[in-house]
Write a protein that holds these residues in place. Structure first.
Motif, short mmCIF file in Angstrom:
data_model
loop_
_atom_site.label_atom_id
_atom_site.label_comp_id
_atom_site.label_asym_id
_atom_site.label_seq_id
_atom_site.Cartn_x
_atom_site.Cartn_y
_atom_site.Cartn_z
N PRO A 168 -1.67 3.82 -7.58
CA PRO A 168 -0.47 3.48 -6.79
C PRO A 168 0.43 2.50 -7.52
CG PRO A 168 -2.41 2.43 -5.88
CD PRO A 168 -2.90 3.30 -6.98
N LEU A 169 1.74 2.76 -7.43
CA LEU A 169 2.75 1.86 -7.99
C LEU A 169 3.34 0.93 -6.95
CD1 LEU A 169 4.70 4.31 -10.34
CD2 LEU A 169 3.28 2.38 -11.06
N ALA A 170 3.55 1.42 -5.72
CA ALA A 170 4.17 0.63 -4.67
C ALA A 170 3.64 1.09 -3.32
CB ALA A 170 5.70 0.76 -4.72
N LEU A 171 3.60 0.16 -2.35
CA LEU A 171 3.04 0.42 -1.03
C LEU A 171 3.98 -0.08 0.05
CD1 LEU A 171 -0.51 -0.98 -1.82
CD2 LEU A 171 0.04 1.44 -1.67
N LEU A 172 3.91 0.57 1.21
CA LEU A 172 4.70 0.16 2.37
C LEU A 172 3.93 0.55 3.62
CD1 LEU A 172 7.36 -0.85 3.71
CD2 LEU A 172 8.19 1.49 3.56
N LEU A 173 3.84 -0.37 4.59
CA LEU A 173 3.18 -0.11 5.86
C LEU A 173 4.21 0.06 6.97
CD1 LEU A 173 0.23 -2.69 5.86
CD2 LEU A 173 0.22 -0.34 5.05
N THR A 174 3.98 1.04 7.83
CA THR A 174 4.83 1.25 9.00
C THR A 174 3.95 1.69 10.17
OG1 THR A 174 5.25 3.59 8.53
CG2 THR A 174 6.77 1.99 7.55
N PRO A 175 4.47 1.64 11.39
CA PRO A 175 3.73 2.24 12.51
C PRO A 175 3.49 3.73 12.28
CG PRO A 175 5.45 0.79 13.32
CD PRO A 175 5.66 0.91 11.85
N GLY A 176 2.45 4.26 12.89
CA GLY A 176 2.02 5.63 12.60
C GLY A 176 3.02 6.70 12.96
N GLN A 177 3.91 6.45 13.92
CA GLN A 177 4.83 7.50 14.36
C GLN A 177 6.12 7.54 13.55
OE1 GLN A 177 4.40 4.70 15.92
NE2 GLN A 177 6.31 3.93 16.81
N TRP A 178 6.32 6.64 12.61
CA TRP A 178 7.55 6.61 11.83
C TRP A 178 7.58 7.78 10.85
CZ3 TRP A 178 9.79 1.22 10.29
CH2 TRP A 178 9.96 0.45 11.45
N GLY A 179 8.77 8.32 10.62
CA GLY A 179 8.93 9.45 9.71
C GLY A 179 8.81 9.05 8.25
N ASP A 180 8.67 10.07 7.40
CA ASP A 180 8.49 9.82 5.97
C ASP A 180 9.82 9.66 5.23
OD1 ASP A 180 5.81 9.99 6.40
OD2 ASP A 180 5.57 12.00 5.57
N ALA A 181 10.78 10.52 5.54
CA ALA A 181 12.04 10.52 4.77
C ALA A 181 12.77 9.18 4.81
CB ALA A 181 12.95 11.65 5.28
N PRO A 182 12.89 8.49 5.95
CA PRO A 182 13.62 7.21 5.95
C PRO A 182 12.95 6.12 5.12
CG PRO A 182 13.44 8.10 8.18
CD PRO A 182 12.52 8.90 7.32
N GLN A 183 11.66 6.29 4.76
CA GLN A 183 10.96 5.24 4.03
C GLN A 183 10.95 5.47 2.51
OE1 GLN A 183 10.33 3.09 6.30
NE2 GLN A 183 10.65 4.61 7.92
N MET A 184 11.44 6.61 2.05
CA MET A 184 11.33 6.93 0.62
C MET A 184 12.10 5.94 -0.24
SD MET A 184 12.41 10.31 -1.54
CE MET A 184 13.97 9.57 -2.03
N ILE A 185 13.31 5.58 0.16
CA ILE A 185 14.12 4.67 -0.66
C ILE A 185 13.47 3.31 -0.75
CG2 ILE A 185 16.36 3.51 -0.78
CD1 ILE A 185 17.63 5.98 0.40
N GLU A 186 12.94 2.81 0.36
CA GLU A 186 12.32 1.49 0.32
C GLU A 186 11.07 1.48 -0.55
OE1 GLU A 186 10.75 -2.03 3.35
OE2 GLU A 186 11.71 -0.22 4.15
N VAL A 187 10.30 2.58 -0.52
CA VAL A 187 9.11 2.65 -1.37
C VAL A 187 9.50 2.64 -2.84
CG1 VAL A 187 7.15 4.08 -2.02
CG2 VAL A 187 7.72 3.81 0.38
N LEU A 188 10.52 3.43 -3.21
CA LEU A 188 10.95 3.47 -4.61
C LEU A 188 11.55 2.13 -5.05
CD1 LEU A 188 12.53 7.03 -4.86
CD2 LEU A 188 10.32 6.27 -5.71
N ASP A 189 12.22 1.44 -4.13
CA ASP A 189 12.78 0.14 -4.48
C ASP A 189 11.70 -0.91 -4.72
OD1 ASP A 189 15.38 1.02 -4.41
OD2 ASP A 189 15.76 0.37 -2.35
N ARG A 190 10.49 -0.66 -4.25
CA ARG A 190 9.40 -1.62 -4.44
C ARG A 190 8.70 -1.44 -5.78
NH1 ARG A 190 6.27 -3.51 0.87
NH2 ARG A 190 8.05 -3.82 2.26
#
Length: 285
Positions: free
Chosen positions: A148-170
């Motif tokens: 793994p290069l970067a990690l992000l935690l969210t609640p289980g019901q959150w979608g994947d697409a809105p989190q992609m940019i934040e993961v790559l920015d990490r």
């Protein structure tokens, strides 16, 4: 940890002498933390050979709150010097939350006068409700070597697409020979859940090649709009076959029972648990 793994990790640890006195031996405490992460046992049930369970828990909690685990992960990534940037996969996995992970007070984050809010603090504690109960989701970016290069935690019901940019920015890997840290992979792959105009614009703006299949509904919508819908998205099957690398990264990460099932009440502590498991993957040959 083996002697080889300890020799790679020791240079990046905080000094053993801190405010208020001398810390206990780092190696013994970290072995206790890794034992708990691997087995998922309660902190109070740690074997006596690792010392006081309270010392081990407090070290893990403080390092999670101060972001020390994140800094160690970046240092270990830089020291590895063999990051496969040719293909970085984005994916997520859901973790069932144990009953011990519930019950934390959900308050608005505030900054006291003397002590700052812990890193990765979430007012929702990263817990979401579903039919199966409380769940937590781990979003991650994995390199070609299944680490793994970067990690992000969210609640289980959150979608994947809105989190992609934040993961790559990490993604932030220091260069061994100095210079600006590397944050941009050569190629990014993701499944249909990450297909969106916003994500594709972000990748094109950063000049990152990507392989993300387009769902049927998005393809039909684009065709209905005619020339206003834009050009068809490119898709390379040969590159997409490497998507199993990020899935194997998740499998290796969830071999740790404290990652596969969330036992930590606070989100920032669980983030430290997942990060320490990722550090162990980077230390292995």
């Amino acid at each position: 940890m083996t002697n080889r793994e300890w020799s790679l990790l020791e240079p990046h640890l905080p000094p053993s002498g801190g405010r208020g006195g001398q810390w206990c031996d780092h190696r013994t405490v970290i072995n206790g933390i890794l034992f708990r992460v691997r087995t998922g046992v309660p902190w109070r049930d740690l074997p006596e050979r690792y010392g006081s369970w309270k010392t081990i828990y407090e070290r893990h909690r403080r390092w999670s709150a101060d972001g020390i685990w994140d800094r160690i992960l970046r240092a270990v990534q830089a020291a590895a010097g063999r990051v496969d940037w040719s293909m970085v996969g984005i994916d997520s996995t859901s973790c069932r939350a144990h009953q011990h992970a519930a019950g934390a007070r959900k308050t608005k984050p505030r900054v006291p006068k003397k002590r700052t809010t812990p890193r990765n603090h979430r007012p929702d504690e990263g817990l979401g409700r579903s039919r199966g109960g409380l769940t937590c989701k781990i979003h991650l970016a994995g390199e070609g070597g299944c680490r793994p290069l970067a990690l992000l935690l969210t609640p289980g019901q959150w979608g994947d697409a809105p989190q992609m940019i934040e993961v790559l920015d990490r993604i932030w890997v220091p260069r061994p020979l100095g210079g600006r840290p590397r944050t941009r992979p050569d190629h990014v792959s993701g499944d249909k859940a990450y297909s969106s105009r916003r994500n594709r614009r972000y990748l094109r703006r950063r000049s990152i090649k990507h392989t993300i299949p387009e769902p049927k509904d998005q393809r039909a919508h684009r065709r209905r709009r005619g020339s206003a819908g834009g050009r068809p998205t490119g898709f390379d099957r040969e590159h997409y076959r490497r998507r199993n690398e990020v899935e194997r990264t998740i499998n290796r990460l969830k071999n740790s029972r404290a990652v596969a099932t969330r036992y930590d009440k606070r989100a920032y502590v669980f983030h430290g648990t997942v990060t320490s498991a990722a550090i162990r993957l980077w230390l292995r040959p």
